[in-house]
Design a protein around this motif. Structure first.
Motif, mmCIF file in Angstrom:
data_model
loop_
_atom_site.group_PDB
_atom_site.id
_atom_site.type_symbol
_atom_site.label_atom_id
_atom_site.label_comp_id
_atom_site.label_asym_id
_atom_site.label_seq_id
_atom_site.Cartn_x
_atom_site.Cartn_y
_atom_site.Cartn_z
ATOM 1 N N PRO A 241 0.836 -1.213 0.000
ATOM 2 C CA PRO A 241 0.000 0.000 0.000
ATOM 3 C C PRO A 241 0.871 1.264 0.000
ATOM 4 N N GLY A 242 0.367 2.334 -0.586
ATOM 5 C CA GLY A 242 1.146 3.552 -0.724
ATOM 6 C C GLY A 242 1.585 4.150 0.589
ATOM 7 N N ASP A 243 0.805 3.917 1.672
ATOM 8 C CA ASP A 243 1.163 4.503 2.962
ATOM 9 C C ASP A 243 1.832 3.511 3.905
ATOM 10 N N PHE A 244 2.230 2.362 3.395
ATOM 11 C CA PHE A 244 2.885 1.354 4.236
ATOM 12 C C PHE A 244 4.165 1.913 4.859
ATOM 13 N N GLY A 245 5.013 2.532 4.051
ATOM 14 C CA GLY A 245 6.305 3.007 4.528
ATOM 15 C C GLY A 245 6.235 4.169 5.488
ATOM 16 N N SER A 246 5.114 4.828 5.578
ATOM 17 C CA SER A 246 4.983 5.981 6.476
ATOM 18 C C SER A 246 4.446 5.592 7.852
#
Length: 311
Positions: A241-246
């Motif tokens: 998911p696009g917000d996994f790393g945040s």
């Protein structure tokens, strides 16, 4: 080679490790490929892996004709053992063999106990992929260094096994993939995933796509490379998911690598912690939580079986 104190985790240094690990990595590729060709395909290539044992690494039982055999790398006595269900055994001493020399000794030993197998004698997930029979480059085997590394794997294996126990959904064994020489455990959401684009060197696309046919959250341990010269723990999910790393993860020394699309925690942080096991579990749990939260996984897949142990 290891720290004083029975509960301390051994110190690992990439520069000390790398030559011995590079050699043993090729040994495990040969042994793993033997397991691959003799074992029915199990989803996500689980049939090819090796396991941590009380003496080193093992294939576990491999089917052969009407029986089984097993190959063990013993990092205490520093021998390779072949054991068959017919009672035949064979072993040889581990040392600084070239890859080609080890290949010859391994397959000659198998024939000695009546096992005839053929493998694709080219390594996977490395570049360049020099065929085993042609790799006569000088090799290193430091017995103390390898025993020390294996002792670390024993500690890690125990924590990974504890983490695996906290999940009631589909979950892999704790196993060593010889392609990248990493110990890993993988949880599954139960949903299918988009087709994987591939990208690992010298591994068929269809194998990669079958391995990642379903949504995963995976944690592992890897000895490092010249580009990242530190043994480290990693955690990733697929799809990402696009917000996994945040997402916020623990311990505070953990970090997200945007190029790799994974969270990392160096082994040194765990080894030097007051409670290495707890620190590693924090990393594994918090990165799984990040994957489950951003990927909308079913929260009921986590579980606690502790009450059953005393029943």
């Amino acid at each position: 080679m290891s720290n004083t104190g029975v509960n301390k985790w051994p110190i690992l240094n990439y520069e000390t490790l790398k030559d011995t690990i590079a050699n043993v990595h090729m040994w495990t590729q040969m042994i793993g490929k033997i397991r691959l060709v003799q074992t029915p395909w199990i989803n996500h290539s689980w049939h090819v892996t090796l396991y941590i044992s009380a003496t080193g690494l093992t294939t576990g039982s491999i089917p052969y004709h009407d029986g089984t055999f097993q190959i063990d790398l013993d990092f205490i006595s520093h021998q390779l053992h072949i054991t068959t269900s017919t009672g035949k055994t064979c072993h040889f001493k581990l040392g600084a063999f070239t890859v080609a020399s080890f290949y010859d000794q391994l397959f000659n030993s198998l024939q000695t106990v009546g096992i005839n197998v053929e493998i694709s004698a080219i390594p996977n997930e490395v570049d360049p992929a020099i065929p085993f029979r042609e790799n006569n480059q000088p090799a290193t085997y430091n017995a103390g260094v390898m025993n020390n590394y294996w002792q670390a794997l024993v500690k890690i294996n125990n924590v990974f096994t504890e983490f695996r126990a906290g999940f009631s959904g589909k979950c892999s064994p704790v196993h060593l993939f010889w392609g990248a020489f990493d110990l890993a455990v993988t949880r599954f959401s139960g949903r299918t995933a988009p087709k994987h684009p591939g990208g690992a060197p010298n591994i068929p696309l269809e194998v990669m796509q079958e391995a990642y046919s379903h949504e995963v959250s995976s944690c592992g341990f890897w000895p490092g490379s010249d580009q990242f010269p530190q043994p480290a723990f990693y955690s990733y999910c697929y799809p990402t998911p696009g917000d996994f790393g945040s997402q916020k993860v623990s311990p505070p020394e953990a970090f997200y690598d945007t190029t790799m699309g994974e969270f990392f925690l160096t082994y040194d942080v765990v080894q030097q912690a007051a409670n290495p096991e707890k620190t590693l579990l924090q990393f594994m749990q918090s990165t799984y939580d990040a994957a489950a939260r951003t990927g909308n996984w079913n929260s009921n897949l986590q579980c606690d079986f502790s009450d059953l142990k005393n029943s």
